[in-house]
Design a protein around this motif. Structure first.
Motif, PDB file in Angstrom:
ATOM      1  N   ALA A 164       0.856  -1.196   0.000  1.00 35.28           N
ATOM      2  CA  ALA A 164       0.000   0.000   0.000  1.00 35.28           C
ATOM      3  C   ALA A 164       0.892   1.247   0.000  1.00 35.28           C
ATOM      4  O   ALA A 164       1.896   1.306   0.719  1.00 35.28           O
ATOM      5  CB  ALA A 164      -0.932   0.015   1.203  1.00 35.28           C
ATOM      6  N   THR A 213       1.010   5.473   0.573  1.00 35.86           N
ATOM      7  CA  THR A 213       0.287   6.572   1.236  1.00 35.86           C
ATOM      8  C   THR A 213       1.131   7.842   1.179  1.00 35.86           C
ATOM      9  O   THR A 213       2.316   7.820   1.532  1.00 35.86           O
ATOM     10  CB  THR A 213      -0.022   6.241   2.698  1.00 35.86           C
ATOM     11  N   GLY A 272      -4.285   8.101  -0.204  1.00 36.57           N
ATOM     12  CA  GLY A 272      -4.033   6.715   0.173  1.00 36.57           C
ATOM     13  C   GLY A 272      -4.673   6.320   1.486  1.00 36.57           C
ATOM     14  O   GLY A 272      -5.392   7.104   2.110  1.00 36.57           O
ATOM     15  N   PRO A 273      -4.438   5.068   1.850  1.00 38.06           N
ATOM     16  CA  PRO A 273      -3.522   4.130   1.179  1.00 38.06           C
ATOM     17  C   PRO A 273      -4.055   3.619  -0.163  1.00 38.06           C
ATOM     18  O   PRO A 273      -5.238   3.328  -0.298  1.00 38.06           O
ATOM     19  CB  PRO A 273      -3.387   3.000   2.182  1.00 38.06           C
ATOM     20  N   LEU A 274      -3.122   3.535  -1.141  1.00 40.25           N
ATOM     21  CA  LEU A 274      -3.435   2.987  -2.460  1.00 40.25           C
ATOM     22  C   LEU A 274      -2.972   1.536  -2.494  1.00 40.25           C
ATOM     23  O   LEU A 274      -1.770   1.266  -2.548  1.00 40.25           O
ATOM     24  CB  LEU A 274      -2.722   3.807  -3.547  1.00 40.25           C
ATOM     25  N   TRP A 328       6.479   9.389   0.063  1.00 43.57           N
ATOM     26  CA  TRP A 328       5.464   8.342   0.149  1.00 43.57           C
ATOM     27  C   TRP A 328       5.839   7.310   1.206  1.00 43.57           C
ATOM     28  O   TRP A 328       7.004   6.964   1.369  1.00 43.57           O
ATOM     29  CB  TRP A 328       5.330   7.629  -1.192  1.00 43.57           C
TER      30      TRP A 328
END
Length: 666
Positions: free
Chosen positions: A607, A609, A616-618, A643
């Motif tokens: 993830a 962020t 995010g979180p992506l 990130w």
């Protein structure tokens, strides 16, 4: 036709003032220093301990022994103390050998070339990230109580300069007779006192302002000694020396010059001769001739004061130019005299406006001719202000995006709006000036003529007494002479006030000038804040340099050790992200055992962020390619920044752990 020309001229002024802030250029210039690069880079993880840490700024900076510090995870200093310049605005501090693995904190506190303190901090890791107990100060350099006091002193110093220079210019250029008017004297002297006190306060606070920020350090003589060796310290000391010369200037202006201006009738221009011829007994004619003879040295004194005053005022303005924005960047040789002219124009306009306001409300009289002279002086000052502001805006802003997207540009637009308001109010003031009657001026001339009669004469009080009896009485009774003088002064003052207040043009001018002065106070405050704000061009350049440094970092490779706590739960996750930039990226993930062999785990999740932008979180779920090898394509990272990458590793049905690491992605 006469009414059209002044209107066109004022509209032209307004256009120039606005254009002075909006014109953009393309040549690079810097003012406040900004961190543009570092080695090791922010958020990076290095395999071996570096022997030094280097920082690159957007311009040259001044360093002290503690300007650059490197702290280990426990907060202990691991640098050798003395920072050195490597050239190209890069500075480094050496590190001790044998540093352990973990997260290290780099702090810096420097002074930029335009005298403003700059501070910040970042982290990097050796081997692998770890927890850190370093407690960074919450206040930036130049903040806190000392920062607030220093900012207040800066405002007072600007206000004092405006009153001192503008008030003196008003007296010499517009109203020489005002040199003998007590309220006008108070304006100029108050300006000198304010500027002197503020300069002393800034000199004492400078060390703490650019250093610890502690109130107790204000009186640290060691810090004061260090400040005296800096460019800003030299500028403040030079200002104090020039203020000593200004004190002598004020003494002559309100001493010999004031007496001469009062004796010469109308501002030392020879009109005393005309008044002297009005008498029928030849006495006043002789006095007028004496005044005419005395007018020449009075004009010489006025000329000497004018030259000396310009030199002192320009020197005082140069103490700001030599230590602030004009002293760094491109075209310094041109920018510094332009800055001096800009400050002098501000002082002549706003300081003269303040003096006029005091004269309209507190002085017993002021001639309409003096107001009209100031109107012409103010017009010339605003023209100079617009022209110099045009050039300064080009240097400090440089682009439309900086004008609208930076604090400096936004403050500049506010300043331009305030200037436009003051110019608009000045337009109305010029209208009142045109309607201002000469009633008070005429009564003043009569008063001067009356006071030219020997002090012992009471003809203005009791016209029935003969001259011989009056002279006989006053020769015998000095108390009677003093009493008659006081009565004549009281009557004169009352008549002046009555005539002054009866003029509707003067009342309208009072209100208009008061409105101008009120806006000018706010304008001066915005200007003070503007001088301590990072220019828009520099802010954008620093952002571009930081982004370029991130972009040039290339593919990203991270190692994240993990331990689920189970018997076979230890290993390392290796993430390779390419190209490691904003947009689409490819990711390969390797899970290794402690011996370096592939670790066949049942599941891995990732993830991304970006906390600074609340993104995010992506989540990313990679596909298993082979034992210990996972892959994902099209990993979208929308913005550049620091990130946080979180990797969740599951080694069994019940054992899993999440490990994180920050990485700079451009």
């Amino acid at each position: 036709m006469r009414t059209v020309v002044p209107r066109f001229r004022n509209l032209l002024l307004l256009f120039l003032a606005v254009a002075g802030a909006l014109l953009a250029g393309a040549a690079p210039v810097s003012a406040h220093a900004a961190l543009t690069g570092s080695d090791p880079k922010q958020g990076s993880v290095v395999d071996t301990a570096p022997d030094r840490v280097s920082l690159t700024f957007s311009e040259g900076v001044a360093l002290s022994d503690d300007s650059l510090r490197v702290l280990d995870p426990s907060g202990k200093r691991v640098d050798k103390g003395k920072a050195a310049s490597l050239g190209n605005d890069t500075y480094a501090v050496a590190l001790h050998a044998g540093l352990p693995d973990g997260t290290f904190t780099v702090t810096y506190q420097v002074v930029s070339a335009d005298s403003h303190p700059v501070s910040g901090a970042y982290t990097f890791s050796i081997g692998a990230p770890s927890k850190t107990t370093v407690d960074l100060p919450s206040e930036a350099a130049g903040g806190g109580v000392v920062g607030a006091l220093y900012g207040a002193a800066r405002y007072v110093s600007y206000a004092g300069f405006v009153l001192l220079v503008g008030g003196a210019a008003f007296v010499l250029a517009c109203w020489p007779r005002g040199a003998g008017v007590r309220p006008v004297q108070r304006v100029v002297v108050s300006g000198w006192v304010a500027l002197t006190a503020a300069t002393l306060a800034m000199l004492l606070m400078r060390g703490s302002y650019t250093g610890s920020g502690k109130v107790a350090d204000i009186f640290d003589l060691n810090l004061l000694g260090q400040i005296l060796q800096t460019k800003t310290g030299a500028a403040l000391v030079s200002r104090l020396l020039l203020l000593a010369a200004a004190a002598l200037f004020i003494a002559v202006l309100f001493g010999a010059y004031a007496r001469g201006a009062g004796e010469s009738g109308d501002e030392g221009d020879g009109t005393g001769d005309e008044k002297g011829t009005e008498g029928s007994d030849g006495t006043r004619a002789g006095e007028g001739a004496d005044r005419a003879e005395g007018a020449v040295p009075q004009r010489d004194l006025a000329f000497g004061l004018g030259i000396g005053g310009v030199v002192v005022a320009a020197g005082l303005a140069a103490t700001w130019a030599m230590a602030e924005h004009a002293s760094t960047g491109i075209q310094v040789g041109l920018a510094m005299p332009v800055d001096v002219l800009h400050l002098l124009a501000v002082a002549a306009w706003l300081g003269g406006l303040s003096t006029l306001l005091v004269a309209l409300y507190r002085a017993p009289f002021i001639e309409a001719t003096a107001v009209r002279r100031f109107s012409r002086l103010a017009f010339g000052s605003v023209v100079a202000l617009a022209a110099t502001g045009l050039y300064q805006s080009w240097r400090q802003v440089g682009s439309w995006s900086a004008l609208t997207g930076t604090s400096y540009g936004q403050l500049l637009m506010i300043k331009v709006a305030l200037v436009a308001v003051v110019v608009g109010l000045a337009w109305f003031s010029r209208g009142w000036t045109a309607r201002l009657s000469e009633t008070v001026a005429e009564s003043t001339e009569e008063t001067v003529a009356e006071t030219a009669v020997p002090v012992g004469s009471d003809a203005s009080v009791d016209s029935g007494d003969s001259d011989d009896s009056v002279e006989s009485d006053t020769a015998v009774d000095p108390a009677r002479t003093a009493q008659l003088a006081r009565q004549r002064t009281a009557l004169t003052t009352a008549r002046r006030k009555r005539d002054r207040d009866a003029d509707p043009g003067r009342s309208g001018l009072r209100r208009s000038v008061l409105a101008e002065a009120s806006v000018a106070v706010v304008l001066l405050a915005v200007t003070t804040v503007l001088t301590s704000t990072e220019p828009g061009r520099t802010e954008e350049e620093a952002a571009r340099a930081t982004q370029a440094a991130s972009t040039d970092s290339g593919p990203l490779s991270l190692r994240l050790p993990f331990d689920t706590g189970a018997q076979d739960g230890k290993g390392t996750v290796v993430i390779d992200l390419a190209p490691g930039r904003v947009g689409s990226n490819g990711m390969h993930l390797y899970v290794e055992r402690p011996n370096g062999s592939g670790f066949d785990v049942p599941e891995v999740k990732v993830a991304f962020t970006l906390k600074s932008k609340d993104i995010g979180p992506l989540p990313v779920v990679p596909d298993r390619i082979a034992t210990g090898h996972w892959s994902a394509g099209g990993v979208q990272l929308p913005l550049a920044g620091d990130w946080q990458i979180a990797v969740t590793v599951r080694t069994s049905d019940i054992d899993q752990v999440t490990v994180t690491k920050n990485a700079k992605i451009g």
